[in-house]
Design an enzyme around this catalytic site. Structure first.
Site, PDB file in Angstrom:
ATOM      1  N   ASP A  11     -50.584  28.112 104.930  1.00  0.00           N
ATOM      2  CA  ASP A  11     -50.229  29.038 106.018  1.00  0.00           C
ATOM      3  C   ASP A  11     -48.904  28.774 106.633  1.00  0.00           C
ATOM      4  O   ASP A  11     -48.566  27.490 106.532  1.00  0.00           O
ATOM      5  CB  ASP A  11     -51.393  29.087 106.843  1.00  0.00           C
ATOM      6  CG  ASP A  11     -51.294  30.002 108.136  1.00  0.00           C
ATOM      7  OD1 ASP A  11     -50.869  31.128 107.930  1.00  0.00           O
ATOM      8  OD2 ASP A  11     -51.465  29.339 109.238  1.00  0.00           O
ATOM      9  N   LEU A  12     -48.249  29.477 107.375  1.00  0.00           N
ATOM     10  CA  LEU A  12     -47.250  29.123 107.853  1.00  0.00           C
ATOM     11  C   LEU A  12     -47.158  28.856 109.381  1.00  0.00           C
ATOM     12  O   LEU A  12     -47.219  27.417 109.928  1.00  0.00           O
ATOM     13  CB  LEU A  12     -46.011  30.175 107.792  1.00  0.00           C
ATOM     14  CG  LEU A  12     -44.587  30.113 108.291  1.00  0.00           C
ATOM     15  CD1 LEU A  12     -43.873  28.737 107.814  1.00  0.00           C
ATOM     16  CD2 LEU A  12     -43.866  31.253 108.267  1.00  0.00           C
ATOM     17  N   ASP A  13     -47.702  29.763 110.265  1.00  0.00           N
ATOM     18  CA  ASP A  13     -47.557  29.660 111.794  1.00  0.00           C
ATOM     19  C   ASP A  13     -49.096  28.811 112.035  1.00  0.00           C
ATOM     20  O   ASP A  13     -50.351  29.124 111.578  1.00  0.00           O
ATOM     21  CB  ASP A  13     -47.726  31.078 112.354  1.00  0.00           C
ATOM     22  CG  ASP A  13     -48.210  30.873 113.916  1.00  0.00           C
ATOM     23  OD1 ASP A  13     -47.741  29.976 114.597  1.00  0.00           O
ATOM     24  OD2 ASP A  13     -48.771  31.808 114.372  1.00  0.00           O
ATOM     25  N   THR A  19     -44.905  28.998 115.425  1.00  0.00           N
ATOM     26  CA  THR A  19     -44.425  30.150 115.846  1.00  0.00           C
ATOM     27  C   THR A  19     -45.104  31.001 116.707  1.00  0.00           C
ATOM     28  O   THR A  19     -44.564  31.737 117.374  1.00  0.00           O
ATOM     29  CB  THR A  19     -43.943  30.935 114.550  1.00  0.00           C
ATOM     30  OG1 THR A  19     -45.147  31.128 113.657  1.00  0.00           O
ATOM     31  CG2 THR A  19     -42.808  30.600 113.950  1.00  0.00           C
ATOM     32  N   LYS A  47     -53.408  35.187 116.405  1.00  0.00           N
ATOM     33  CA  LYS A  47     -52.991  34.118 115.497  1.00  0.00           C
ATOM     34  C   LYS A  47     -53.319  34.509 114.061  1.00  0.00           C
ATOM     35  O   LYS A  47     -54.927  34.687 113.806  1.00  0.00           O
ATOM     36  CB  LYS A  47     -53.593  32.826 115.937  1.00  0.00           C
ATOM     37  CG  LYS A  47     -52.847  32.160 117.036  1.00  0.00           C
ATOM     38  CD  LYS A  47     -53.124  30.816 117.090  1.00  0.00           C
ATOM     39  CE  LYS A  47     -52.351  30.423 118.492  1.00  0.00           C
ATOM     40  NZ  LYS A  47     -52.481  28.897 118.816  1.00  0.00           N
ATOM     41  N   SER A 116     -48.734  33.538 103.698  1.00  0.00           N
ATOM     42  CA  SER A 116     -48.540  34.052 105.252  1.00  0.00           C
ATOM     43  C   SER A 116     -48.710  35.364 105.544  1.00  0.00           C
ATOM     44  O   SER A 116     -48.361  36.181 104.532  1.00  0.00           O
ATOM     45  CB  SER A 116     -47.177  33.236 105.776  1.00  0.00           C
ATOM     46  OG  SER A 116     -47.080  33.939 107.062  1.00  0.00           O
ATOM     47  N   ALA A 117     -49.121  35.947 106.814  1.00  0.00           N
ATOM     48  CA  ALA A 117     -49.166  37.236 106.808  1.00  0.00           C
ATOM     49  C   ALA A 117     -47.747  37.565 107.668  1.00  0.00           C
ATOM     50  O   ALA A 117     -47.663  38.821 107.689  1.00  0.00           O
ATOM     51  CB  ALA A 117     -50.252  37.471 108.177  1.00  0.00           C
ATOM     52  N   LYS A 147     -55.990  38.843 106.169  1.00  0.00           N
ATOM     53  CA  LYS A 147     -56.927  37.601 106.050  1.00  0.00           C
ATOM     54  C   LYS A 147     -57.797  38.125 106.888  1.00  0.00           C
ATOM     55  O   LYS A 147     -57.555  38.790 107.935  1.00  0.00           O
ATOM     56  CB  LYS A 147     -56.311  36.414 106.543  1.00  0.00           C
ATOM     57  CG  LYS A 147     -55.121  35.951 105.672  1.00  0.00           C
ATOM     58  CD  LYS A 147     -54.478  34.705 106.389  1.00  0.00           C
ATOM     59  CE  LYS A 147     -53.221  34.297 105.775  1.00  0.00           C
ATOM     60  NZ  LYS A 147     -52.373  33.190 106.290  1.00  0.00           N
ATOM     61  N   GLU A 171     -55.003  25.936 106.204  1.00  0.00           N
ATOM     62  CA  GLU A 171     -55.158  27.038 107.141  1.00  0.00           C
ATOM     63  C   GLU A 171     -55.535  26.608 108.880  1.00  0.00           C
ATOM     64  O   GLU A 171     -56.424  25.808 108.709  1.00  0.00           O
ATOM     65  CB  GLU A 171     -56.035  28.027 106.743  1.00  0.00           C
ATOM     66  CG  GLU A 171     -55.605  29.254 106.073  1.00  0.00           C
ATOM     67  CD  GLU A 171     -54.804  30.255 107.017  1.00  0.00           C
ATOM     68  OE1 GLU A 171     -54.742  30.167 108.350  1.00  0.00           O
ATOM     69  OE2 GLU A 171     -54.362  31.158 106.684  1.00  0.00           O
ATOM     70  N   ASP A 172     -54.902  27.228 109.870  1.00  0.00           N
ATOM     71  CA  ASP A 172     -55.305  26.838 111.018  1.00  0.00           C
ATOM     72  C   ASP A 172     -56.161  27.887 111.804  1.00  0.00           C
ATOM     73  O   ASP A 172     -56.671  27.873 112.585  1.00  0.00           O
ATOM     74  CB  ASP A 172     -54.075  26.836 112.107  1.00  0.00           C
ATOM     75  CG  ASP A 172     -53.412  27.878 112.227  1.00  0.00           C
ATOM     76  OD1 ASP A 172     -53.201  28.853 111.231  1.00  0.00           O
ATOM     77  OD2 ASP A 172     -53.057  28.286 113.335  1.00  0.00           O
TER      78      ASP A 172
HETATM   79  P1  B16 Z   1     -44.815  39.027 111.680  1.00  0.00           P
HETATM   80  P2  B16 Z   1     -49.449  33.097 109.409  1.00  0.00           P
HETATM   81  C1  B16 Z   1     -49.048  35.286 111.333  1.00  0.00           C
HETATM   82  O1  B16 Z   1     -48.425  34.132 110.541  1.00  0.00           O
HETATM   83  C2  B16 Z   1     -49.072  34.847 112.709  1.00  0.00           C
HETATM   84  O2  B16 Z   1     -50.047  33.888 112.910  1.00  0.00           O
HETATM   85  C3  B16 Z   1     -49.322  36.154 113.446  1.00  0.00           C
HETATM   86  O3  B16 Z   1     -49.332  35.729 114.908  1.00  0.00           O
HETATM   87  C4  B16 Z   1     -48.332  37.124 113.195  1.00  0.00           C
HETATM   88  O4  B16 Z   1     -48.800  38.353 114.036  1.00  0.00           O
HETATM   89  C5  B16 Z   1     -48.278  37.342 111.694  1.00  0.00           C
HETATM   90  O5  B16 Z   1     -48.118  36.165 110.897  1.00  0.00           O
HETATM   91  C6  B16 Z   1     -47.370  38.512 111.159  1.00  0.00           C
HETATM   92  O6  B16 Z   1     -45.912  38.054 111.852  1.00  0.00           O
HETATM   93  O7  B16 Z   1     -44.728  39.935 112.710  1.00  0.00           O
HETATM   94  O8  B16 Z   1     -43.556  37.960 111.570  1.00  0.00           O
HETATM   95  O9  B16 Z   1     -44.908  39.753 110.325  1.00  0.00           O
HETATM   96  O10 B16 Z   1     -50.485  32.305 110.333  1.00  0.00           O
HETATM   97  O11 B16 Z   1     -50.229  34.027 108.727  1.00  0.00           O
HETATM   98  O12 B16 Z   1     -48.513  32.235 108.853  1.00  0.00           O
HETATM   99 MG    MG Z   2     -51.900  30.373 110.755  1.00  0.00          MG
END
Ligand code: B16
Ligand code: MG
Length: 212
Positions: A11-13, A19, A47, A116-117, A147, A171-172
């Site tokens: 996962d990224l964030d 972020t 998140k 990542s999302a 997810k 994953e966090d």
């Molecule tokens: P964006 P992850 C997610 O990242 C974030 O945790 C979440 O807060 C954010 O809304 C989502 O990505 C979408 O991000 O607006 O840049 O498309 O934890 O899945 O890496």
């Molecule tokens: Mg995350």
């Protein structure tokens, strides 16, 4: 589990970089413009959640009604501010041990994917100078189901040419751990064992996995 894995999906964030603090600043600006407060505690609910679902939660917090076109405009406004912040991201913001662990896995011949999302994921990896460490990047531009749906991790293991059972997800977020398990992968939670109880194993950060 870590000794036998052939693929690692990150996962990224919250795993590679924090972020969430920049997402928070941008969502808070939007809330303030709409005339209400949005706290860091409210932000916890966003998140790992997709952009449009995050907006839905934010509008619920403020008790604001908006139609489809207005929502799109709000999400674009938030993303514009967020992209401004992440354009200034630096490699020093990579979370402790993340880069070293990715390099260690490469030396071991383990394939690496991002799951990542975020639709900004590829840009973030470039800014952090770690894009070349990934064999595949599956992000919010490639999958549509959020997810805890397993789609992102199924797509990531397929992109690595591996069976999900041969992959481990890092994953966090509880929904992310759930998604990893639903995909049939192993799951390592990063954060609090109370929140990530569905994980096979919970650690405080990737630095705990780096060998000297
Ligand atoms: P964006 P992850 C997610 O990242 C974030 O945790 C979440 O807060 C954010 O809304 C989502 O990505 C979408 O991000 O607006 O840049 O498309 O934890 O899945 O890496
Ligand atoms: Mg995350």
């Amino acid at each position: 589990m870590l000794e036998t894995m052939k693929g690692a999906i990150f996962d990224l964030d919250g795993v590679i970089v924090d972020t969430a603090k920049y997402h928070y600043l941008a969502w808070r600006s939007l809330a303030n413009r709409l005339g209400f407060e949005f706290t860091e505690r409210d932000n916890e609910r966003l998140k790992g959640v997709s952009r449009m679902e995050s907006l839905q939660i934010l509008l619920e917090v403020g008790g604001v009604e908006a139609d489809e076109a207005e929502r799109q405009q709000m999400a674009d406004m938030k993303n514009k501010e967020y992209v401004g912040y992440i354009s200034r991201l630096e490699p020093s913001e990579i979370l402790p041990g993340a880069k070293e662990y990715l390099q260690q896995l490469r030396r071991q011949g383990v394939k690496i994917a991002l799951g990542s999302a975020s639709k900004n994921a590829a840009f973030i990896l470039e800014r952090l100078g770690i894009a070349t460490l990934f064999d595949a990047v599956i992000d919010g531009t490639k999958v549509s189901k959020a997810k805890p749906d397993p789609e992102v991790f199924l797509a990531a293991s397929a992109a690595l040419g591996l069976a999900p059972a041969d992959c481990v997800v890092f994953e966090d977020a509880a929904a992310g751990v759930e998604a990893g398990k639903a995909a049939g992968c192993g799951a390592i939670g990063i954060g609090s064992p109370d929140i990530l109880s569905a994980a096979d194993w919970v650690i405080g950060g990737l630095d705990e996995l780096v060998r000297e």
